[in-house]
Design a protein around this motif. Sequence first.
Motif, PDB file in Angstrom:
ATOM      1  N   GLY A  43      81.542  22.851   9.577  1.00  0.00           N
ATOM      2  CA  GLY A  43      82.693  23.063   8.601  1.00  0.00           C
ATOM      3  C   GLY A  43      84.060  23.314   9.438  1.00  0.00           C
ATOM      4  N   VAL A  44      84.347  24.412   9.897  1.00  0.00           N
ATOM      5  CA  VAL A  44      85.624  24.974  10.407  1.00  0.00           C
ATOM      6  C   VAL A  44      85.199  24.604  11.799  1.00  0.00           C
ATOM      7  CG1 VAL A  44      87.221  26.656  10.832  1.00  0.00           C
ATOM      8  CG2 VAL A  44      86.130  26.285   8.712  1.00  0.00           C
ATOM      9  N   PRO A  45      85.870  23.825  12.748  1.00  0.00           N
ATOM     10  CA  PRO A  45      85.744  23.845  14.218  1.00  0.00           C
ATOM     11  C   PRO A  45      85.657  25.155  14.782  1.00  0.00           C
ATOM     12  CG  PRO A  45      87.781  22.708  13.679  1.00  0.00           C
ATOM     13  CD  PRO A  45      87.151  23.181  12.462  1.00  0.00           C
ATOM     14  N   VAL A  46      84.504  25.527  15.395  1.00  0.00           N
ATOM     15  CA  VAL A  46      84.582  27.031  16.102  1.00  0.00           C
ATOM     16  C   VAL A  46      83.876  26.759  17.259  1.00  0.00           C
ATOM     17  CG1 VAL A  46      83.727  29.356  16.048  1.00  0.00           C
ATOM     18  CG2 VAL A  46      84.736  28.251  14.167  1.00  0.00           C
ATOM     19  N   ASP A  76      83.212  29.558   3.740  1.00  0.00           N
ATOM     20  CA  ASP A  76      82.585  28.200   3.776  1.00  0.00           C
ATOM     21  C   ASP A  76      83.887  27.322   4.401  1.00  0.00           C
ATOM     22  OD1 ASP A  76      80.011  28.522   2.776  1.00  0.00           O
ATOM     23  OD2 ASP A  76      80.615  28.492   0.664  1.00  0.00           O
ATOM     24  N   LYS A  77      84.474  26.620   3.735  1.00  0.00           N
ATOM     25  CA  LYS A  77      85.481  25.764   4.404  1.00  0.00           C
ATOM     26  C   LYS A  77      86.943  26.112   3.866  1.00  0.00           C
ATOM     27  CE  LYS A  77      82.563  21.971   5.273  1.00  0.00           C
ATOM     28  NZ  LYS A  77      82.410  20.092   4.982  1.00  0.00           N
ATOM     29  N   GLU A  78      86.926  27.354   3.026  1.00  0.00           N
ATOM     30  CA  GLU A  78      88.358  27.595   2.408  1.00  0.00           C
ATOM     31  C   GLU A  78      89.037  28.820   3.346  1.00  0.00           C
ATOM     32  OE1 GLU A  78      89.755  29.770  -1.790  1.00  0.00           O
ATOM     33  OE2 GLU A  78      87.771  28.855  -1.589  1.00  0.00           O
ATOM     34  N   GLU A  79      90.239  28.449   3.742  1.00  0.00           N
ATOM     35  CA  GLU A  79      90.758  29.483   4.353  1.00  0.00           C
ATOM     36  C   GLU A  79      91.307  30.671   3.395  1.00  0.00           C
ATOM     37  OE1 GLU A  79      94.541  30.141   7.535  1.00  0.00           O
ATOM     38  OE2 GLU A  79      94.290  28.347   6.509  1.00  0.00           O
ATOM     39  N   ILE A  80      91.224  31.867   4.100  1.00  0.00           N
ATOM     40  CA  ILE A  80      91.495  33.156   3.164  1.00  0.00           C
ATOM     41  C   ILE A  80      92.441  33.964   3.966  1.00  0.00           C
ATOM     42  CG2 ILE A  80      89.643  32.921   1.456  1.00  0.00           C
ATOM     43  CD1 ILE A  80      88.412  35.310   2.831  1.00  0.00           C
ATOM     44  N   LEU A  85      90.280  38.817   1.823  1.00  0.00           N
ATOM     45  CA  LEU A  85      88.834  38.995   2.285  1.00  0.00           C
ATOM     46  C   LEU A  85      88.208  39.975   1.447  1.00  0.00           C
ATOM     47  CD1 LEU A  85      86.631  37.777   4.092  1.00  0.00           C
ATOM     48  CD2 LEU A  85      87.377  39.717   5.748  1.00  0.00           C
ATOM     49  N   PRO A  86      88.422  41.433   1.359  1.00  0.00           N
ATOM     50  CA  PRO A  86      87.472  42.236   0.734  1.00  0.00           C
ATOM     51  C   PRO A  86      87.356  41.911  -0.676  1.00  0.00           C
ATOM     52  CG  PRO A  86      89.418  43.426   1.902  1.00  0.00           C
ATOM     53  CD  PRO A  86      89.818  42.016   1.890  1.00  0.00           C
ATOM     54  N   ARG A  87      88.321  41.277  -1.592  1.00  0.00           N
ATOM     55  CA  ARG A  87      88.218  41.026  -2.778  1.00  0.00           C
ATOM     56  C   ARG A  87      86.853  39.932  -2.967  1.00  0.00           C
ATOM     57  NH1 ARG A  87      89.627  37.128  -5.946  1.00  0.00           N
ATOM     58  NH2 ARG A  87      91.076  36.189  -4.649  1.00  0.00           N
TER      59      ARG A  87
END
Length: 147
Positions: A43-46, A76-80, A85-87
């Motif tokens: 998904g996200v390159p890590v 998943d693939k959505e940046e937050i 994040l807590p919500r």
Amino acid sequence: MLPSRSARGRRAPMAEINVTPLVDVMLVLLIIFMVTAPLLTAGVPVNLPDSRAKPLDQDAKPTEISLDEQGRTFIDKEEISDAELPRRLDSLAVRNGPGGQPPQMFLRADRTLPYERVMRVMGELNRAGLNRVALVTIEGSAGGKRH
């Protein structure tokens, strides 16, 4: 009187099945799936750390939380954002997995991130009640040098 050999050969059904084309097609499909399957999971390159731990059994598709090398957070693939994040974790915790357990979470963090950054996300997971967390690594030698 017996019919001639050529007359008998034309009327008799063929009782053999040629499986060679089937095997050829199946081998080609196998190679295609073996090549494309690893490409579908990223998904996200890590840049993940190495570990000698064995893979976990999966009962359902887990939710992935990724932290890239800049420290950005993805569900998943959505940046937050850190404030969101807590919500988002609270809304994930409402969904129950198999047997009424909280859903399985996979935490993927870049190896260059500070420990504090990863622990902050793990603390938010714990606060939301998401305690089925697996840390994703690359299979290899733990603590070994990469060449």
